[in-house]
Design a protein around this motif. Sequence first.
Motif, PDB file in Angstrom:
ATOM      1  N   GLU A 199      24.726  16.321 -60.148  1.00  0.00           N
ATOM      2  CA  GLU A 199      23.301  15.652 -59.922  1.00  0.00           C
ATOM      3  C   GLU A 199      23.406  14.193 -59.312  1.00  0.00           C
ATOM      4  O   GLU A 199      23.927  13.413 -60.058  1.00  0.00           O
ATOM      5  CB  GLU A 199      22.358  15.850 -60.735  1.00  0.00           C
ATOM      6  CG  GLU A 199      21.965  17.335 -61.025  1.00  0.00           C
ATOM      7  CD  GLU A 199      21.123  17.987 -59.769  1.00  0.00           C
ATOM      8  OE1 GLU A 199      20.307  17.267 -59.248  1.00  0.00           O
ATOM      9  OE2 GLU A 199      21.450  19.085 -59.517  1.00  0.00           O
ATOM     10  N   ASN A 239      16.176  12.151 -56.825  1.00  0.00           N
ATOM     11  CA  ASN A 239      17.502  12.321 -56.268  1.00  0.00           C
ATOM     12  C   ASN A 239      18.085  11.560 -55.275  1.00  0.00           C
ATOM     13  O   ASN A 239      17.285  10.948 -54.542  1.00  0.00           O
ATOM     14  CB  ASN A 239      17.485  13.849 -55.446  1.00  0.00           C
ATOM     15  CG  ASN A 239      18.824  14.339 -55.073  1.00  0.00           C
ATOM     16  OD1 ASN A 239      19.436  14.017 -54.113  1.00  0.00           O
ATOM     17  ND2 ASN A 239      19.314  15.289 -55.975  1.00  0.00           N
ATOM     18  N   TYR A 243      13.459  13.305 -62.108  1.00  0.00           N
ATOM     19  CA  TYR A 243      14.355  13.842 -63.236  1.00  0.00           C
ATOM     20  C   TYR A 243      13.421  12.823 -64.279  1.00  0.00           C
ATOM     21  O   TYR A 243      12.695  11.966 -63.999  1.00  0.00           O
ATOM     22  CB  TYR A 243      15.763  13.104 -63.223  1.00  0.00           C
ATOM     23  CG  TYR A 243      16.680  13.738 -62.022  1.00  0.00           C
ATOM     24  CD1 TYR A 243      17.544  14.818 -62.283  1.00  0.00           C
ATOM     25  CD2 TYR A 243      16.378  13.151 -60.742  1.00  0.00           C
ATOM     26  CE1 TYR A 243      18.220  15.444 -61.208  1.00  0.00           C
ATOM     27  CE2 TYR A 243      17.147  13.579 -59.827  1.00  0.00           C
ATOM     28  CZ  TYR A 243      17.962  14.651 -59.965  1.00  0.00           C
ATOM     29  OH  TYR A 243      18.611  15.377 -59.000  1.00  0.00           O
ATOM     30  N   PRO A 300      19.914  15.023 -66.582  1.00  0.00           N
ATOM     31  CA  PRO A 300      20.253  15.417 -65.345  1.00  0.00           C
ATOM     32  C   PRO A 300      19.525  16.780 -64.717  1.00  0.00           C
ATOM     33  O   PRO A 300      19.870  17.220 -63.804  1.00  0.00           O
ATOM     34  CB  PRO A 300      21.845  15.731 -65.627  1.00  0.00           C
ATOM     35  CG  PRO A 300      21.837  15.806 -66.687  1.00  0.00           C
ATOM     36  CD  PRO A 300      20.720  15.309 -67.727  1.00  0.00           C
ATOM     37  N   PRO A 357      17.170  18.778 -62.821  1.00  0.00           N
ATOM     38  CA  PRO A 357      16.212  18.460 -61.670  1.00  0.00           C
ATOM     39  C   PRO A 357      14.837  19.343 -61.764  1.00  0.00           C
ATOM     40  O   PRO A 357      14.995  20.514 -62.265  1.00  0.00           O
ATOM     41  CB  PRO A 357      16.957  18.705 -60.413  1.00  0.00           C
ATOM     42  CG  PRO A 357      17.916  19.735 -60.710  1.00  0.00           C
ATOM     43  CD  PRO A 357      18.332  19.806 -62.272  1.00  0.00           C
TER      44      PRO A 357
END
Lengths: 279, 345
Positions: B254, B269, B316, B329, B331
């Motif tokens: 990620e 992200n 996140y 991590p 998502p």
Amino acid sequence: MPNNNFYIGYMEKMPASFRKPVRLFVLAAAILFSIGSFLIVRSQQAFSTATFELGQLTTVEGILRMEPAPMLQLETGKDSKGRPILQSILLIGFGKHGAEATLEKVEAQRKLKLDGKKLKLEGTLIYHDGKTLLELTQKEKSILDVLDVAPLNRQLTELGQISLRGEIADPKCYFGVMKPGEGKTHRSCAARCIAGGIPPILKAVSNDGQVQYFIIEGEDGEPINEQVLPIVGEPVQLTGSVVLYDDWLVLRLKDANSAQRLSARFMLEAPMCNSGKLN
Amino acid sequence: MSVNYAPILWNRQKKRYDRIMLGLITLYLILFAAFQLLFRPEISPETLIIRATATLAFLMLHLILMIGPLCRLDRRFLPLLYNRRHLGVTMFLIALVHAAFSIIQFHALGDVNPLVSVFTSNINYQSISQFPFQVLGFFALLILFLMAATSHDFWLDNLSPRIWKSLHMMVYFAYALLVMHVLLGVLQQEGYPAGFIFLGIGMVAVSSLHLAAAIKGKRQEERPEGTTADTFVPVCRVDEILENRAKVVIIRQENIAIFKYDGKLSAINNVCKHQNGPLGEGKIVDGCITCPWHGYQYLPENGQSPPPFTEKVATYDVKVMDGKVYVNPKPYPEGTTRPAAVIGV
Ligand code: HEM
Ligand code: FES
């Protein structure tokens, strides 16, 4: 990097600290373009001094010969023995075409044979290295006049079997229309011209650097344009019988497939030998 | 930015970019023609046009390929990237002039269609040294055309960024084709050492910059190890992140950007929906995370572009403990609102 240094393309101004690298890049590009254009131009090979009188029409009068390729013969004087000195101007069609199609159309229109007649032609001159060509720029309209004359005797000399090294080119481009008019970058165009009926020529260079040009045809004088296409624009060695037609040399090949390809390095390193046996 | 392509408007900066670009192009063409008339006046006008445009387009392609890695090495080159589209389209048009003149010069007025002739006039496809080099130029031109034609964001939306990106990665294939186009064409014919040296310098410059940028990128990647899956992974101290800026980490594949703003932390992200730009190298402007490449914006708490735009990235969970930043991590679906972590005193 300081925290306020952030650039978004739609901002009216870029932050001060961005200016230096961007200017550096633009400056480097300007220097690259200046020095680059100079070096690229300087490192090109010299071009030939061949001439194509684009846009300028010239009228010439002479006797039409269809052998070995359509040409117009002009008497330019007499030699010491009183024989006529002839200059043969090779005739070429418009674009990437031979002259035959145009001449045949005129024959059909006028219902007569043109071979051996005196013609008044208007076209564009192409010349280089002692050879002259005329492009029938206005197609059928290039033939201004046709007259009957007493036949001129041709001087034919058989010179026997010879092996020649050189490159097959099309005379139209080679003698003036294109620069460079030979070699690999020009190959496609030469192939197009020869496929279009322009007679192929061999440019042969002897050991002492002398250049000679030969019109290439088949064993019995027939055109072999299609057969030579695969070896146009490459260093080759050809073997055939040579005939001198007035002021044009003709190389008659038994078989175009018997041509030997030579390595490109050979062309760069050594001039070609124009006689001698094949080993 | 599906709605009105807001970032792609004209502004002073962009006009300046175009003016400088056109100025440099004019400089090159004038110098090339002047040097040509000075040193090689016997050249035919067609060959002059063919060579001037060919070499200009090829030089421009080198510059275009160098801008990307330069920006990764030093962000201050970013203003060059922003309008690279114009550079690319202009380069294509110049290459098109070269190709059109070549096709007319070498193939027109013959016994077959000029385009057919490009493929059939030299049929030594089995040979390397005699290979029909013009065909290589043709396919390179085709790639450059596809790129130029789809360079507007309209196509990015309609083709999906993934397809668009792979289409535009083909520029490297086009570059390779053109190297061969030049090697097997003009360099083989002319055989001059200077030509091989120029081409070599160009190839080394392009590839070494890409290599340097890749090495730098790898070095900067931080891959903190988590203890078990689905739990918070320690990242850094809170004061290591500048205000309105981000820290980028890669945890279990990620790629996460953790932004600090207004006494809070949010994680989204790192990959921009526009052209995969590095959002973590962006900045919070007017409350929105702003992509450094072309300025697409996302709200830090939900990863959504502010209306009327519809782009969304994954979010996140972040937390702060004892002055340290932790991120989970795992998502959330793109555009999911997650509460920001408040930085205590
Ligand atoms: C249909 C497409 C193309 C054709 C038919 C074509 C044809 C040619 C020809 C015939 C030459 C040799 C010309 C000479 O004697 O100087 C040449 C050279 C060259 N071409 Fe192309 N080309 C094409 C596409 C491209 C493209 C897209 C580029 C990209 C920039 C390019 C770059 C070059 C370069 C750099 C040279 C060598 C420079 C020079 O001529 O001195 N070509 N091309
Ligand atoms: S705005 Fe273009 S990549 Fe982000």
